[in-house]
Design an enzyme around this catalytic site. Structure first.
Site, PDB file in Angstrom:
ATOM      1  N   GLU A  84       0.816  -1.210   0.000  1.00 43.58           N
ATOM      2  CA  GLU A  84       0.000   0.000   0.000  1.00 43.58           C
ATOM      3  C   GLU A  84       0.849   1.259   0.000  1.00 43.58           C
ATOM      4  OE1 GLU A  84      -3.301  -1.885   2.991  1.00 43.58           O
ATOM      5  OE2 GLU A  84      -2.709   0.188   3.223  1.00 43.58           O
ATOM      6  N   CYS A 136       2.447   8.198   2.306  1.00 39.90           N
ATOM      7  CA  CYS A 136       2.692   7.216   3.354  1.00 39.90           C
ATOM      8  C   CYS A 136       3.221   5.950   2.680  1.00 39.90           C
ATOM      9  CB  CYS A 136       1.395   6.947   4.106  1.00 39.90           C
ATOM     10  SG  CYS A 136       1.571   5.743   5.419  1.00 39.90           S
ATOM     11  N   CYS A 187       4.264  -7.669   8.256  1.00 37.87           N
ATOM     12  CA  CYS A 187       5.132  -7.173   9.334  1.00 37.87           C
ATOM     13  C   CYS A 187       5.279  -8.272  10.370  1.00 37.87           C
ATOM     14  CB  CYS A 187       4.533  -5.927   9.978  1.00 37.87           C
ATOM     15  SG  CYS A 187       5.586  -5.236  11.292  1.00 37.87           S
ATOM     16  N   CYS A 212       1.602  -6.328  16.164  1.00 37.36           N
ATOM     17  CA  CYS A 212       0.754  -5.468  17.000  1.00 37.36           C
ATOM     18  C   CYS A 212      -0.706  -5.871  16.787  1.00 37.36           C
ATOM     19  CB  CYS A 212       0.965  -3.998  16.654  1.00 37.36           C
ATOM     20  SG  CYS A 212       2.700  -3.519  16.785  1.00 37.36           S
ATOM     21  N   CYS A 217      -3.282  -3.886  14.504  1.00 36.91           N
ATOM     22  CA  CYS A 217      -2.804  -3.424  13.198  1.00 36.91           C
ATOM     23  C   CYS A 217      -3.097  -4.452  12.108  1.00 36.91           C
ATOM     24  CB  CYS A 217      -1.302  -3.162  13.288  1.00 36.91           C
ATOM     25  SG  CYS A 217      -0.531  -2.871  11.693  1.00 36.91           S
ATOM     26  N   GLY A 225       4.607  -2.458   7.413  1.00 34.49           N
ATOM     27  CA  GLY A 225       5.942  -2.911   7.780  1.00 34.49           C
ATOM     28  C   GLY A 225       6.642  -2.050   8.811  1.00 34.49           C
ATOM     29  N   GLU A 226       7.720  -2.589   9.344  1.00 34.57           N
ATOM     30  CA  GLU A 226       8.508  -1.917  10.375  1.00 34.57           C
ATOM     31  C   GLU A 226       9.825  -1.449   9.741  1.00 34.57           C
ATOM     32  OE1 GLU A 226       8.523  -0.628  13.445  1.00 34.57           O
ATOM     33  OE2 GLU A 226      10.648  -0.327  13.055  1.00 34.57           O
ATOM     34  N   SER A 258       8.790   5.954  11.221  1.00 30.30           N
ATOM     35  CA  SER A 258       8.056   5.516  12.406  1.00 30.30           C
ATOM     36  C   SER A 258       8.454   4.100  12.794  1.00 30.30           C
ATOM     37  CB  SER A 258       6.554   5.575  12.117  1.00 30.30           C
ATOM     38  OG  SER A 258       5.815   5.113  13.229  1.00 30.30           O
ATOM     39  N   SER A 283       6.205   4.508  18.131  1.00 29.47           N
ATOM     40  CA  SER A 283       4.832   4.098  18.469  1.00 29.47           C
ATOM     41  C   SER A 283       4.823   3.561  19.885  1.00 29.47           C
ATOM     42  CB  SER A 283       4.357   3.032  17.488  1.00 29.47           C
ATOM     43  OG  SER A 283       4.375   3.575  16.176  1.00 29.47           O
ATOM     44  N   LEU A 284       4.199   4.295  20.770  1.00 31.66           N
ATOM     45  CA  LEU A 284       4.287   3.967  22.191  1.00 31.66           C
ATOM     46  C   LEU A 284       3.060   3.169  22.644  1.00 31.66           C
ATOM     47  CD1 LEU A 284       6.312   4.580  24.450  1.00 31.66           C
ATOM     48  CD2 LEU A 284       5.011   6.650  24.960  1.00 31.66           C
ATOM     49  N   HIS A 285       1.901   3.774  22.575  1.00 32.64           N
ATOM     50  CA  HIS A 285       0.586   3.140  22.810  1.00 32.64           C
ATOM     51  C   HIS A 285       0.321   2.653  24.224  1.00 32.64           C
ATOM     52  CE1 HIS A 285       0.517   3.558  18.588  1.00 32.64           C
ATOM     53  NE2 HIS A 285       1.016   2.395  18.256  1.00 32.64           N
ATOM     54  N   ASN A 307      -8.196   3.039  14.169  1.00 30.18           N
ATOM     55  CA  ASN A 307      -9.010   2.602  13.035  1.00 30.18           C
ATOM     56  C   ASN A 307      -9.379   1.162  13.312  1.00 30.18           C
ATOM     57  OD1 ASN A 307      -9.312   4.565  10.931  1.00 30.18           O
ATOM     58  ND2 ASN A 307      -7.120   4.411  10.559  1.00 30.18           N
ATOM     59  N   CYS A 312      -3.010   1.610   8.401  1.00 32.04           N
ATOM     60  CA  CYS A 312      -1.910   0.764   7.982  1.00 32.04           C
ATOM     61  C   CYS A 312      -2.351  -0.658   7.614  1.00 32.04           C
ATOM     62  CB  CYS A 312      -0.973   0.780   9.187  1.00 32.04           C
ATOM     63  SG  CYS A 312       0.287  -0.408   9.281  1.00 32.04           S
TER      64      CYS A 312
HETATM   65  N1  SAH Z   1       5.794  -0.242  11.965  1.00 30.80           N
HETATM   66  C1  SAH Z   1       5.888   1.160  12.216  1.00 30.80           C
HETATM   67  C2  SAH Z   1       5.337   1.993  11.092  1.00 30.80           C
HETATM   68  C3  SAH Z   1       4.064   1.533  10.440  1.00 30.80           C
HETATM   69  S1  SAH Z   1       2.623   1.610  11.436  1.00 30.80           S
HETATM   70  C4  SAH Z   1       5.238   1.504  13.528  1.00 30.80           C
HETATM   71  O1  SAH Z   1       4.543   0.657  14.092  1.00 30.80           O
HETATM   72  O2  SAH Z   1       5.450   2.611  14.009  1.00 30.80           O
HETATM   73  C5  SAH Z   1       2.337   3.368  11.522  1.00 30.80           C
HETATM   74  C6  SAH Z   1       1.480   3.784  12.704  1.00 30.80           C
HETATM   75  O3  SAH Z   1       0.127   3.321  12.528  1.00 30.80           O
HETATM   76  C7  SAH Z   1       1.953   3.230  14.046  1.00 30.80           C
HETATM   77  O4  SAH Z   1       1.989   4.247  14.991  1.00 30.80           O
HETATM   78  C8  SAH Z   1       0.893   2.212  14.345  1.00 30.80           C
HETATM   79  O5  SAH Z   1       0.809   1.957  15.706  1.00 30.80           O
HETATM   80  C9  SAH Z   1      -0.326   2.843  13.755  1.00 30.80           C
HETATM   81  N2  SAH Z   1      -1.453   1.936  13.543  1.00 30.80           N
HETATM   82  C10 SAH Z   1      -1.404   0.662  13.110  1.00 30.80           C
HETATM   83  N3  SAH Z   1      -2.643   0.142  13.037  1.00 30.80           N
HETATM   84  C11 SAH Z   1      -3.490   1.109  13.442  1.00 30.80           C
HETATM   85  C12 SAH Z   1      -4.903   1.178  13.599  1.00 30.80           C
HETATM   86  N4  SAH Z   1      -5.680   0.142  13.314  1.00 30.80           N
HETATM   87  N5  SAH Z   1      -5.448   2.336  14.027  1.00 30.80           N
HETATM   88  C13 SAH Z   1      -4.650   3.395  14.312  1.00 30.80           C
HETATM   89  N6  SAH Z   1      -3.315   3.394  14.187  1.00 30.80           N
HETATM   90  C14 SAH Z   1      -2.737   2.260  13.770  1.00 30.80           C
HETATM   91 FE1  SF4 Z   2       4.148  -3.702  12.247  1.00 30.39          FE
HETATM   92 FE2  SF4 Z   2       3.819  -1.106  12.815  1.00 30.39          FE
HETATM   93 FE3  SF4 Z   2       1.706  -2.693  12.325  1.00 30.39          FE
HETATM   94 FE4  SF4 Z   2       3.072  -2.990  14.572  1.00 30.39          FE
HETATM   95  S1  SF4 Z   2       1.898  -1.202  13.954  1.00 30.39           S
HETATM   96  S2  SF4 Z   2       2.390  -4.645  13.238  1.00 30.39           S
HETATM   97  S3  SF4 Z   2       5.139  -2.584  13.882  1.00 30.39           S
HETATM   98  S4  SF4 Z   2       3.303  -2.160  10.891  1.00 30.39           S
END
Ligand code: SAH
Ligand code: SF4
Length: 357
Positions: free
Chosen positions: A97, A110, A117, A121, A124, A168-169, A200, A223-225, A299, A342
């Site tokens: 994407e 983006c 990945c 998470c 995600c 991806g990371e 990120s 990405s802390l969360h 999301n 994502c």
């Molecule tokens: N892997 C990296 C970059 C890609 S994800 C990372 O995790 O930072 C980019 C951002 O989208 C991250 O902050 C991730 O936590 C967030 N993200 C992933 N899925 C999401 C979702 N369903 N709703 C909101 N943010 C999300």
């Molecule tokens: Fe990978 Fe980022 Fe999604 Fe976590 S949030 S699974 S690190 S793409």
């Protein structure tokens, strides 16, 4: 497997051009064609010098070289016109994407760095897919070039910002991402300023330390969360590999070594990490760091039952962090109708296929 022209930095391209017996200046011409003009097919350039044209025709024809010019397998503009999402098909049929967000003169792309990945998470869509493979530098650059062409096709100058927040990371694919960034920032080509680029990470500690040691001039987003080991491990399995304490130490060292601010992302999930108590814990955790906090309402994804925080919870959360002295923004929710989260477009497409099958 042919080599891709898009995998190469300018210097690498010049070496190959010279090794092929061509004049070094032809490297500049080819670079300009691929990266400044962003032409998908360099042979379509009419004023290509004949020796360069002959060589390109030969090596592309005999399969020793290739171009990363992925076809678009899905093109989804959002109804508000602010988000435009593409699925691009790689040579091995993997789909990734690329999203363009923004308005006139201020487009942000983006970019994805992996197919799938490995970090898993739970909220995600990409994490739910699992890891497929790393992208090569050329496959990363090709997304930016595609976005550039798409923005220019609207009669605009070009992309302004890039965020590595697609599938991806990025720091799990460090070398390819950094090579791609060298190519993207080259002033003879796409010429996107490093300060306009955000990388990120979920918290790949060695990657953060390496960015600091190499003084990579990009914005770093983490990405802390969650602000405790236990809560974070529930959302982010990778927290077991790089625990929060190590991540925070790496962030402090990044701040100190580079003098650069870190952008922390916090996906707001109702009842999971969006209470005032959670906000206060972030403030404690990030005390003394040069930090900006981005709050992003979740999301929803099919593989996770959590939902986004209410506007009032998000606002209260925001206020606590601001009062604690942190610059803090709530990201607008854009393009949700094209599943702009994502990995969500690919997941949606797969789901549709399943339903039609
Ligand atoms: N892997 C990296 C970059 C890609 S994800 C990372 O995790 O930072 C980019 C951002 O989208 C991250 O902050 C991730 O936590 C967030 N993200 C992933 N899925 C999401 C979702 N369903 N709703 C909101 N943010 C999300
Ligand atoms: Fe990978 Fe980022 Fe999604 Fe976590 S949030 S699974 S690190 S793409």
């Amino acid at each position: 497997m042919p080599q891709s022209f898009h995998d190469l930095t300018f210097d690498q391209l010049r070496e190959h051009i010279v090794a092929a017996g061509l004049r070094p200046a032809h490297a500049g011409t080819l670079w300009n064609t691929l990266h400044f003009r962003a032409m998908q097919d360099p042979l379509a350039r009419e004023d290509l010098p004949p020796p360069l044209r002959r060589w390109l025709t030969q090596v592309l024809g005999d399969g020793s070289w290739m171009l990363d010019a992925p076809p678009v397998s899905l093109d989804t503009p959002s109804s508000d016109g602010l988000t435009h999402k593409f699925l691009l098909r790689m040579a091995d049929a993997q789909e990734i994407e690329t999203v363009i967000m923004g308005y006139t003169g201020r487009h942000t792309a983006c970019i994805s760095t992996q197919a799938g990945c490995a970090m898993g998470c739970v909220f995600c869509a990409t994490g739910q897919m699992g890891f497929v493979r790393h992208l090569r530098p050329g496959e990363i650059v090709a997304q930016v070039l595609h976005a550039q062409r798409s923005v220019r096709a609207k009669g605009e100058k070009g992309l302004r910002n890039l965020v590595f927040m697609g599938m991806g990371e990025p720091l799990h694919n460090y070398d390819s991402v950094m090579t791609a960034l060298d190519i993207i920032c080259d002033t003879r080509g796409l010429n996107i300023g490093p300060s306009k680029i955000s990388v990120s990470t979920v918290g790949v500690v060695p990657g953060i330390l390496r960015m600091a040691a190499e003084n990579r001039p990009y914005n770093l987003a983490v990405s802390l969360h969650a602000a405790t080991e236990e809560e974070r491990a529930k959302l982010i399995p990778a927290n077991q590999r790089w625990p929060l304490t190590e991540l925070m130490a790496a962030c402090r060292s990044y701040n100190a070594q580079t003098g650069r601010r870190i952008f922390f992302a916090w996906t707001l999930i109702e009842g999971v990490n969006d209470t005032p108590e959670h906000a206060r814990r972030i403030a404690e955790l990030l005390q003394g760091l040069d930090a900006h906090i981005n709050l992003i309402p979740l999301n929803r994804t099919d593989g996770y039952t959590g939902t986004e925080s209410s506007d009032s919870a998000a606002d209260a959360f925001h206020r606590i962090l601001q009062d604690a002295g942190f610059p803090c923004t709530i990201r607008q929710r854009r393009g949700i109708d094209v599943a702009a989260g994502c990995g969500q477009l690919k997941a949606a497409k797969r789901e549709r296929r399943k339903t039609t099958a």
